[in-house]
Scaffold this motif. Structure first.
Motif, PDB file in Angstrom:
ATOM      1  N   PHE A  80       9.347  14.683   6.354  1.00 51.62           N
ATOM      2  CA  PHE A  80       8.037  14.039   6.422  1.00 51.62           C
ATOM      3  C   PHE A  80       7.943  13.008   5.307  1.00 51.62           C
ATOM      4  O   PHE A  80       8.232  13.304   4.144  1.00 51.62           O
ATOM      5  CB  PHE A  80       6.927  15.071   6.267  1.00 51.62           C
ATOM      6  N   LEU A  81       7.511  11.791   5.641  1.00 50.44           N
ATOM      7  CA  LEU A  81       7.311  10.736   4.648  1.00 50.44           C
ATOM      8  C   LEU A  81       5.846  10.334   4.611  1.00 50.44           C
ATOM      9  O   LEU A  81       5.233  10.084   5.653  1.00 50.44           O
ATOM     10  CB  LEU A  81       8.138   9.494   4.978  1.00 50.44           C
ATOM     11  N   LEU A  82       5.304  10.308   3.423  1.00 51.67           N
ATOM     12  CA  LEU A  82       3.987   9.724   3.172  1.00 51.67           C
ATOM     13  C   LEU A  82       4.244   8.371   2.508  1.00 51.67           C
ATOM     14  O   LEU A  82       4.864   8.304   1.446  1.00 51.67           O
ATOM     15  CB  LEU A  82       3.166  10.629   2.272  1.00 51.67           C
ATOM     16  N   ILE A  83       3.802   7.305   3.163  1.00 55.33           N
ATOM     17  CA  ILE A  83       4.143   5.953   2.738  1.00 55.33           C
ATOM     18  C   ILE A  83       2.867   5.189   2.381  1.00 55.33           C
ATOM     19  O   ILE A  83       1.901   5.198   3.144  1.00 55.33           O
ATOM     20  CB  ILE A  83       4.897   5.214   3.866  1.00 55.33           C
ATOM     21  N   GLY A  84       2.894   4.556   1.219  1.00 54.49           N
ATOM     22  CA  GLY A  84       1.765   3.742   0.781  1.00 54.49           C
ATOM     23  C   GLY A  84       2.125   2.267   0.768  1.00 54.49           C
ATOM     24  O   GLY A  84       3.025   1.850   0.025  1.00 54.49           O
ATOM     25  N   GLN A  85       1.487   1.500   1.627  1.00 53.44           N
ATOM     26  CA  GLN A  85       1.710   0.055   1.669  1.00 53.44           C
ATOM     27  C   GLN A  85       0.639  -0.608   0.808  1.00 53.44           C
ATOM     28  O   GLN A  85      -0.367  -1.126   1.296  1.00 53.44           O
ATOM     29  CB  GLN A  85       1.669  -0.442   3.120  1.00 53.44           C
ATOM     30  N   THR A  86       0.869  -0.591  -0.501  1.00 53.90           N
ATOM     31  CA  THR A  86      -0.209  -0.931  -1.431  1.00 53.90           C
ATOM     32  C   THR A  86      -0.608  -2.400  -1.363  1.00 53.90           C
ATOM     33  O   THR A  86      -1.765  -2.742  -1.619  1.00 53.90           O
ATOM     34  CB  THR A  86       0.168  -0.553  -2.868  1.00 53.90           C
ATOM     35  N   THR A  87       0.342  -3.282  -1.036  1.00 53.82           N
ATOM     36  CA  THR A  87      -0.026  -4.697  -0.922  1.00 53.82           C
ATOM     37  C   THR A  87      -0.986  -4.928   0.234  1.00 53.82           C
ATOM     38  O   THR A  87      -1.799  -5.865   0.191  1.00 53.82           O
ATOM     39  CB  THR A  87       1.234  -5.566  -0.768  1.00 53.82           C
ATOM     40  N   LYS A  88      -0.912  -4.087   1.286  1.00 55.23           N
ATOM     41  CA  LYS A  88      -1.861  -4.212   2.398  1.00 55.23           C
ATOM     42  C   LYS A  88      -3.293  -4.034   1.904  1.00 55.23           C
ATOM     43  O   LYS A  88      -4.219  -4.702   2.368  1.00 55.23           O
ATOM     44  CB  LYS A  88      -1.574  -3.160   3.468  1.00 55.23           C
ATOM     45  N   ALA A  89      -3.466  -3.094   0.976  1.00 48.65           N
ATOM     46  CA  ALA A  89      -4.803  -2.816   0.454  1.00 48.65           C
ATOM     47  C   ALA A  89      -5.178  -3.742  -0.695  1.00 48.65           C
ATOM     48  O   ALA A  89      -6.347  -4.115  -0.843  1.00 48.65           O
ATOM     49  CB  ALA A  89      -4.879  -1.363  -0.009  1.00 48.65           C
ATOM     50  N   ASP A  90      -4.196  -4.115  -1.503  1.00 41.29           N
ATOM     51  CA  ASP A  90      -4.470  -4.868  -2.725  1.00 41.29           C
ATOM     52  C   ASP A  90      -3.396  -5.944  -2.893  1.00 41.29           C
ATOM     53  O   ASP A  90      -2.309  -5.670  -3.403  1.00 41.29           O
ATOM     54  CB  ASP A  90      -4.460  -3.911  -3.919  1.00 41.29           C
ATOM     55  N   PRO A  91      -3.681  -7.172  -2.464  1.00 39.75           N
ATOM     56  CA  PRO A  91      -2.670  -8.244  -2.528  1.00 39.75           C
ATOM     57  C   PRO A  91      -2.146  -8.526  -3.931  1.00 39.75           C
ATOM     58  O   PRO A  91      -1.079  -9.137  -4.079  1.00 39.75           O
ATOM     59  CB  PRO A  91      -3.414  -9.457  -1.960  1.00 39.75           C
ATOM     60  N   SER A  92      -2.851  -8.061  -4.962  1.00 41.86           N
ATOM     61  CA  SER A  92      -2.376  -8.307  -6.325  1.00 41.86           C
ATOM     62  C   SER A  92      -1.156  -7.460  -6.677  1.00 41.86           C
ATOM     63  O   SER A  92      -0.548  -7.655  -7.733  1.00 41.86           O
ATOM     64  CB  SER A  92      -3.489  -8.030  -7.341  1.00 41.86           C
ATOM     65  N   ARG A  93      -0.778  -6.525  -5.788  1.00 47.40           N
ATOM     66  CA  ARG A  93       0.317  -5.612  -6.113  1.00 47.40           C
ATOM     67  C   ARG A  93       1.696  -6.263  -6.079  1.00 47.40           C
ATOM     68  O   ARG A  93       2.667  -5.692  -6.577  1.00 47.40           O
ATOM     69  CB  ARG A  93       0.305  -4.418  -5.145  1.00 47.40           C
ATOM     70  N   SER A  94       1.847  -7.440  -5.460  1.00 52.80           N
ATOM     71  CA  SER A  94       3.163  -8.074  -5.383  1.00 52.80           C
ATOM     72  C   SER A  94       2.990  -9.570  -5.180  1.00 52.80           C
ATOM     73  O   SER A  94       1.922 -10.032  -4.754  1.00 52.80           O
ATOM     74  CB  SER A  94       3.983  -7.466  -4.239  1.00 52.80           C
ATOM     75  N   PRO A  95       4.039 -10.359  -5.484  1.00 53.49           N
ATOM     76  CA  PRO A  95       3.955 -11.812  -5.281  1.00 53.49           C
ATOM     77  C   PRO A  95       3.651 -12.162  -3.824  1.00 53.49           C
ATOM     78  O   PRO A  95       3.967 -11.407  -2.906  1.00 53.49           O
ATOM     79  CB  PRO A  95       5.344 -12.303  -5.699  1.00 53.49           C
ATOM     80  N   GLU A  96       3.057 -13.310  -3.624  1.00 56.33           N
ATOM     81  CA  GLU A  96       2.647 -13.733  -2.295  1.00 56.33           C
ATOM     82  C   GLU A  96       3.823 -13.704  -1.321  1.00 56.33           C
ATOM     83  O   GLU A  96       4.929 -14.155  -1.627  1.00 56.33           O
ATOM     84  CB  GLU A  96       2.061 -15.147  -2.351  1.00 56.33           C
ATOM     85  N   GLY A  97       3.566 -13.132  -0.133  1.00 54.06           N
ATOM     86  CA  GLY A  97       4.585 -13.042   0.908  1.00 54.06           C
ATOM     87  C   GLY A  97       5.460 -11.814   0.817  1.00 54.06           C
ATOM     88  O   GLY A  97       6.230 -11.532   1.738  1.00 54.06           O
ATOM     89  N   THR A  98       5.354 -11.055  -0.278  1.00 57.69           N
ATOM     90  CA  THR A  98       6.171  -9.860  -0.467  1.00 57.69           C
ATOM     91  C   THR A  98       5.321  -8.611  -0.244  1.00 57.69           C
ATOM     92  O   THR A  98       4.115  -8.698  -0.002  1.00 57.69           O
ATOM     93  CB  THR A  98       6.779  -9.824  -1.870  1.00 57.69           C
ATOM     94  N   GLU A  99       5.935  -7.436  -0.346  1.00 57.08           N
ATOM     95  CA  GLU A  99       5.218  -6.177  -0.170  1.00 57.08           C
ATOM     96  C   GLU A  99       5.683  -5.163  -1.209  1.00 57.08           C
ATOM     97  O   GLU A  99       6.902  -4.982  -1.408  1.00 57.08           O
ATOM     98  CB  GLU A  99       5.470  -5.592   1.229  1.00 57.08           C
ATOM     99  N   ALA A 100       4.728  -4.512  -1.860  1.00 58.23           N
ATOM    100  CA  ALA A 100       5.009  -3.355  -2.705  1.00 58.23           C
ATOM    101  C   ALA A 100       4.698  -2.111  -1.891  1.00 58.23           C
ATOM    102  O   ALA A 100       3.583  -1.957  -1.380  1.00 58.23           O
ATOM    103  CB  ALA A 100       4.166  -3.392  -3.982  1.00 58.23           C
ATOM    104  N   VAL A 101       5.676  -1.241  -1.757  1.00 60.27           N
ATOM    105  CA  VAL A 101       5.549  -0.052  -0.918  1.00 60.27           C
ATOM    106  C   VAL A 101       6.154   1.137  -1.656  1.00 60.27           C
ATOM    107  O   VAL A 101       7.180   1.005  -2.339  1.00 60.27           O
ATOM    108  CB  VAL A 101       6.291  -0.241   0.431  1.00 60.27           C
TER     109      VAL A 101
END
Length: 530
Positions: free
Chosen positions: A370-391
């Motif tokens: 079981f994986l619990l995954i948080g796509q934090t850039t989806k909620a808070d764009p400040s989490r990673s540079p523009e166009g990228t994703e912090a997960v």
């Protein structure tokens, strides 16, 4: 220089410790918070590097938003901002299914998603949520604001109405998650949503009260979502720190406590690793694990033999393995709902999760974890540079396995599991940081064996059995010493309730009427744990 004498020392600066300090300082006490690490916040911390923000422990906070304890502190006035993804949650069952069940901001949309194959299941969701909203306030107050929950419990009973409805609700709360899902829903989608939420805790899905975990988190996801703190989880801790400082508390980092002095059954002082002694007039509140308090900080002679025996059977929650990804772009999920979700469950059906749970409880490393995954850039764009994703993604090792080799093996399975549901995912990875159980323990000594919950949430270690057989209270067998961490009721979660209850007990015991509650309670604890 630390003060030589204070009214109260709070050991540990996690949310519970900070909530305790705020409550005591608001009451006019002279309070010192001592933190072993060089940074305040306990297991609510984040790091920033090259435009990327990584939550190092916890990350999504539905209980933090809903908690009456934290809401009363008005942390928004101290810099806290909550951020939400377009969808709170998606649950991926089949890698080939493009329409995964999801919790949407609008309950009607959630009902449509859950009821895609069985329309009655959508109606069931709306009924469940309506029933939850009817009892939400007294239920959360009962769970988080008092122990025993006499007054809020009476308000909850009045909301439920008849004795029959109260009995039915008690049965509902006691149900195993697997049975609850079968009784409520005809199809797999609703059952999977509840089961995935139950797996945020470590209660087996066929075990009593696991249904409560799944039901509550699913309802909170519909109610307040799965928000993150804007700018990283450390911003939640920073707001608590500013609130504590405003109340007058003194906070000291890099100050490990090596022992608590006990004289005539009373906590009288704490000693630091640098050799300083800080005397206390009223209380010591320990925001540490039960094992740390009883096995490391207290004199062995002060601990009753029965308590020592009980602690030998203390059960941690599952060891955690967490991956922090830096991605060059969004995860290309086949399930379209997951592309907008702040939190993604990757697991399969409720039946599949029962098998995963059995593996974890019998020492087998799950082949399909079981994986619990948080796509934090989806909620808070400040989490990673523009166009990228912090997960981030976390999963669990079986009980009894917390070694680095098994953590590495599980991490590899986690990578491949995401790739199966999102072909091309691995090509997007520009950074991958693995946190093993050993890493968690090094970062925070209270996270025994990499367990983030302060001990299992199963019924045998909840309520009056948390952390051992007792009264479910923050009080200990030592006068003036209170356990104020997730090792006590109501357990894990960033809600501040454990610290709130510890401070409330300390304030009551120090009042003029305090001996009326303190003396019989301490005597009862000593009798139970002798």
């Amino acid at each position: 220089m630390l003060p030589r004498v204070v009214d109260a020392v709070v050991i540990g600066s996690g949310p519970n410790g900070l909530v305790s300090a705020i409550a005591l300082a608001d009451a006019g006490w002279d309070v010192l918070v001592v933190e072993a690490a060089d940074e305040l916040g306990g297991a609510v911390r984040s790091t920033t590097s090259d435009g990327w923000i990584s939550d190092r422990f916890s990350s999504s906070y539905p209980l933090g938003v809903a908690s009456p304890v934290l809401r009363a502190l008005e942390l928004e006035n101290f810099g806290l901002r909550w951020s939400h993804a377009p969808l709170p949650l998606a649950h991926l069952i089949d890698p080939d299914d493009e329409d995964a069940p999801a919790i949407h901001p609008d309950p009607a949309d959630t009902a449509a998603s859950i009821g895609r194959d069985h329309s009655k299941d959508g109606d069931t969701w709306l009924r469940l949520y309506q029933e939850y909203t009817n009892i939400r306030a007294p239920f959360l107050q009962s769970l988080l604001t008092s122990w025993p929950p006499v007054a809020p419990g009476l308000r909850l009973a009045r909301k439920l109405g008849s004795v029959g409805e109260l009995a039915r609700f008690a049965r509902f709360m006691a149900m195993p998650m697997h049975r609850m899902g079968q009784e409520l829903f005809e199809g797999e989608r609703g059952r999977a949503i509840l089961a995935g939420n139950a797996f945020h805790a470590d209660a087996p899905l066929t075990g009593s009260v696991s249904g409560t975990m799944g039901w509550l988190l699913a309802m909170l996801a519909q109610d307040v979502g799965f928000p993150v703190a804007q700018g990283g989880s450390g911003m939640l801790s920073s707001a608590l720190v500013r609130r504590a400082e405003r109340a007058g508390a003194l906070l000291s980092t890099g100050t490990p406590i090596t022992s608590i002095d006990v004289s005539a059954g009373q906590a009288t002082a704490v000693r630091t690793a640098s050799g300083e002694t800080i005397s206390v007039r009223r209380a010591v509140i320990a925001d540490v694990s039960a094992q740390t308090l009883y096995a490391e900080l207290l004199p062995a002679a002060s601990i009753p033999a029965g308590l020592r025996r009980d602690l030998e059977n203390f059960e941690w929650d599952y060891p955690t393995v967490k991956l922090n990804y830096r991605l060059s772009g969004p995860i290309p999920w086949r399930g379209t709902q997951a592309r907008e979700a702040g939190v993604v469950h990757l697991s399969g059906t409720a039946d599949d999760l029962v098998h995963v749970s059995a593996d974890l409880d019998t020492g087998r490393l799950p082949k399909a974890p079981f994986l619990l995954i948080g796509q934090t850039t989806k909620a808070d764009p400040s989490r990673s540079p523009e166009g990228t994703e912090a997960v981030w993604a976390y999963s669990h090792l079986p009980r009894g396995l917390a070694d680095d080799a098994d953590a590495e093996k599980l991490a590899g399975r986690m990578d491949r599991a995401i790739e199966r549901h999102a072909p091309g995912f691995l090509d997007l990875v520009v950074g991958r940081d693995l946190q093993r159980p050993s890493d968690f323990v090094r970062a925070n000594a209270s996270l025994g064996l990499g367990a983030l919950g302060g001990g299992t949430t199963q019924l045998h270690q909840q309520l009056i059995f948390r952390p051992t057989v007792g009264l479910g209270s923050p009080r200990t067998v030592i006068d003036g010493l209170y356990l104020g961490s997730s090792a006590i009721h109501p357990g894990p979660g960033v809600h501040g309730a454990c610290g709130h209850l510890a401070a409330r007990a300390a304030l009551r015991d120090a009042s003029l009427l305090g001996p009326l509650t303190r003396i019989p309670t301490t005597a009862a604890l000593r009798h139970l744990q002798r």
